[in-house]
Design a protein around this motif. Structure first.
Motif, PDB file in Angstrom:
ATOM      1  N   TYR A 133     -54.297  -8.100 -28.733  1.00  0.00           N
ATOM      2  CA  TYR A 133     -55.717  -8.268 -29.008  1.00  0.00           C
ATOM      3  C   TYR A 133     -56.537  -7.664 -27.881  1.00  0.00           C
ATOM      4  CZ  TYR A 133     -54.938 -11.869 -32.653  1.00  0.00           C
ATOM      5  OH  TYR A 133     -54.592 -12.553 -33.770  1.00  0.00           O
TER       6      TYR A 133
ATOM      7  N   PHE B 145     -51.954 -10.095 -43.631  1.00  0.00           N
ATOM      8  CA  PHE B 145     -50.828 -11.014 -43.564  1.00  0.00           C
ATOM      9  C   PHE B 145     -50.496 -11.625 -44.925  1.00  0.00           C
ATOM     10  CE2 PHE B 145     -52.032 -11.192 -39.062  1.00  0.00           C
ATOM     11  CZ  PHE B 145     -50.811 -11.350 -38.419  1.00  0.00           C
TER      12      PHE B 145
ATOM     13  N   GLU C  94     -46.505 -21.497 -38.906  1.00  0.00           N
ATOM     14  CA  GLU C  94     -46.930 -20.110 -39.103  1.00  0.00           C
ATOM     15  C   GLU C  94     -45.754 -19.184 -38.838  1.00  0.00           C
ATOM     16  OE1 GLU C  94     -50.423 -18.527 -37.250  1.00  0.00           O
ATOM     17  OE2 GLU C  94     -51.542 -20.402 -37.449  1.00  0.00           O
TER      18      GLU C  94
ATOM     19  N   ASP D 239     -54.791 -12.566 -47.731  1.00  0.00           N
ATOM     20  CA  ASP D 239     -55.230 -11.662 -46.667  1.00  0.00           C
ATOM     21  C   ASP D 239     -56.453 -12.292 -46.013  1.00  0.00           C
ATOM     22  OD1 ASP D 239     -53.286  -9.717 -47.056  1.00  0.00           O
ATOM     23  OD2 ASP D 239     -54.497  -8.579 -48.479  1.00  0.00           O
ATOM     24  N   ASN D 240     -56.396 -12.480 -44.708  1.00  0.00           N
ATOM     25  CA  ASN D 240     -57.371 -13.321 -44.019  1.00  0.00           C
ATOM     26  C   ASN D 240     -58.263 -12.523 -43.071  1.00  0.00           C
ATOM     27  OD1 ASN D 240     -54.767 -13.082 -42.515  1.00  0.00           O
ATOM     28  ND2 ASN D 240     -55.957 -14.060 -40.902  1.00  0.00           N
TER      29      ASN D 240
ATOM     30  N   TRP E 105     -47.365 -17.532 -43.125  1.00  0.00           N
ATOM     31  CA  TRP E 105     -48.719 -17.071 -42.836  1.00  0.00           C
ATOM     32  C   TRP E 105     -48.832 -15.631 -43.321  1.00  0.00           C
ATOM     33  CZ3 TRP E 105     -53.008 -19.540 -41.302  1.00  0.00           C
ATOM     34  CH2 TRP E 105     -54.118 -18.744 -41.020  1.00  0.00           C
ATOM     35  N   SER E 106     -49.741 -15.444 -44.297  1.00  0.00           N
ATOM     36  CA  SER E 106     -50.619 -16.448 -44.872  1.00  0.00           C
ATOM     37  C   SER E 106     -50.630 -16.290 -46.388  1.00  0.00           C
ATOM     38  CB  SER E 106     -52.034 -16.313 -44.316  1.00  0.00           C
ATOM     39  OG  SER E 106     -52.579 -15.053 -44.700  1.00  0.00           O
TER      40      SER E 106
ATOM     41  N   ALA F 249     -48.061  -8.827 -40.452  1.00  0.00           N
ATOM     42  CA  ALA F 249     -49.224  -8.053 -40.885  1.00  0.00           C
ATOM     43  C   ALA F 249     -48.758  -6.649 -41.241  1.00  0.00           C
ATOM     44  CB  ALA F 249     -50.272  -7.997 -39.775  1.00  0.00           C
TER      45      ALA F 249
ATOM     46  N   MET G 146     -50.312  -5.788 -36.048  1.00  0.00           N
ATOM     47  CA  MET G 146     -50.781  -6.470 -34.848  1.00  0.00           C
ATOM     48  C   MET G 146     -50.242  -5.830 -33.572  1.00  0.00           C
ATOM     49  SD  MET G 146     -52.798  -8.868 -35.835  1.00  0.00           S
ATOM     50  CE  MET G 146     -52.911  -9.925 -34.404  1.00  0.00           C
TER      51      MET G 146
ATOM     52  N   LYS H 238     -56.044  -6.532 -40.744  1.00  0.00           N
ATOM     53  CA  LYS H 238     -54.667  -6.983 -40.542  1.00  0.00           C
ATOM     54  C   LYS H 238     -54.263  -7.848 -41.728  1.00  0.00           C
ATOM     55  CE  LYS H 238     -55.413  -5.049 -36.605  1.00  0.00           C
ATOM     56  NZ  LYS H 238     -55.110  -3.617 -36.462  1.00  0.00           N
TER      57      LYS H 238
ATOM     58  N   GLU I 246     -58.812 -11.982 -39.441  1.00  0.00           N
ATOM     59  CA  GLU I 246     -57.952 -12.190 -38.278  1.00  0.00           C
ATOM     60  C   GLU I 246     -58.753 -12.103 -36.980  1.00  0.00           C
ATOM     61  OE1 GLU I 246     -54.577 -13.097 -36.207  1.00  0.00           O
ATOM     62  OE2 GLU I 246     -54.912 -13.218 -38.355  1.00  0.00           O
ATOM     63  N   TRP I 247     -59.428 -13.211 -36.659  1.00  0.00           N
ATOM     64  CA  TRP I 247     -60.197 -13.298 -35.428  1.00  0.00           C
ATOM     65  C   TRP I 247     -61.083 -12.064 -35.234  1.00  0.00           C
ATOM     66  CZ3 TRP I 247     -60.230 -18.030 -33.408  1.00  0.00           C
ATOM     67  CH2 TRP I 247     -59.155 -18.863 -33.691  1.00  0.00           C
TER      68      TRP I 247
END
Length: 234
Positions: free
Chosen positions: A4, A203, A149, A191-192, A187-188, A153, A121, A201, A194-195
């Protein structure tokens, strides 16, 4: 978190040490607050709901080393897990999050080699890390374990299917050896977000069209579903 930091640093021109995923970098005082908060929260929950099961969810890499890196790998394990153990002894379970491994050498963390498969990631594609983390955690803390989790990704869903199969083989091996793994959460589901990395990304077991919000199950969703319906593990 290091990936990150590197990505954000490059994107925004911020020195890597000034980029932090959460509210602040770690400090001794901050850790003490975290430890004490858990102890007091556990006592408060048990006072009002004695039958509620309580535990922590720990995000851990599989810390490995090559010759000369053993001390650094041990240090990382202490920083990320072992120092928390005295405050978890009275918990009812341990929850684990894992996505990959980190390998340490004499000069510290070894970057993922160019010829190794990487996820979106930046992690090494290494599903076997989950088994190693479960075994390590069980060695140091005799509690039931729930994997809260574990995933990858990627836009290549065939690699997600492969990741699931290899990770669950490791879970099955742990159970066969008597380690009390009580659950596995991939996880997950979707598709989310991601911060700081946004929607890029992927997942999810289910694809999300960000324009229409339409949900489309991927083959990996059916694959994991078949495993769950059959009530089997490899």
């Amino acid at each position: 978190m290091r990936d990150y930091y590197a990505e954000l640093s490059k994107a925004f021109g911020i020195p890597p040490m000034e980029v932090h995923t959460f509210l602040s970098p770690r400090s001794e005082k901050g850790l003490h607050i975290i430890f004490q908060s858990h102890v007091e929260a556990r006592a408060a929950i048990r006072q009002v709901s004695p039958n509620t099961k309580i535990g922590l969810s720990m995000s851990l890499f599989d810390f490995q080393s090559v010759p000369g890196g053993e001390e650094q790998a041990a240090h990382e394990l202490h920083e990320e897990f072992l120092q928390f153990l005295p405050y978890m002894e009275d918990d009812d379970f341990l929850a684990l999050q894992n996505y990959s491994r980190e390998i340490y050498g004499p000069d510290g963390l070894i970057p993922v080699p160019a010829d190794r498969e990487r996820t979106q990631m930046g992690y090494e594609f290494y599903p076997e890390a989950l088994e190693n983390v479960i075994r390590c955690a069980s060695k140091h803390l005799n509690k039931p374990i729930i994997v809260t989790e574990n995933g990858v990704a990627t836009d290549d869903d065939t690699r997600r299917v492969a990741f699931i199969d290899r990770a669950l083989k490791g879970v099955a091996a742990c159970i066969a050896d008597g380690i009390p793994v009580k659950g596995y959460l991939h996880w997950s589901l979707l598709d989310n977000f991601e911060w700081q990395l946004g929607f890029s990304k992927r997942f999810g077991l289910i694809e999300v069209d960000r324009q229409t919000q339409e949900r489309t199950p991927k083959p990996s969703a059916y694959h994991l579903g078949q495993i769950a319906r059959a009530n089997i593990i490899y």
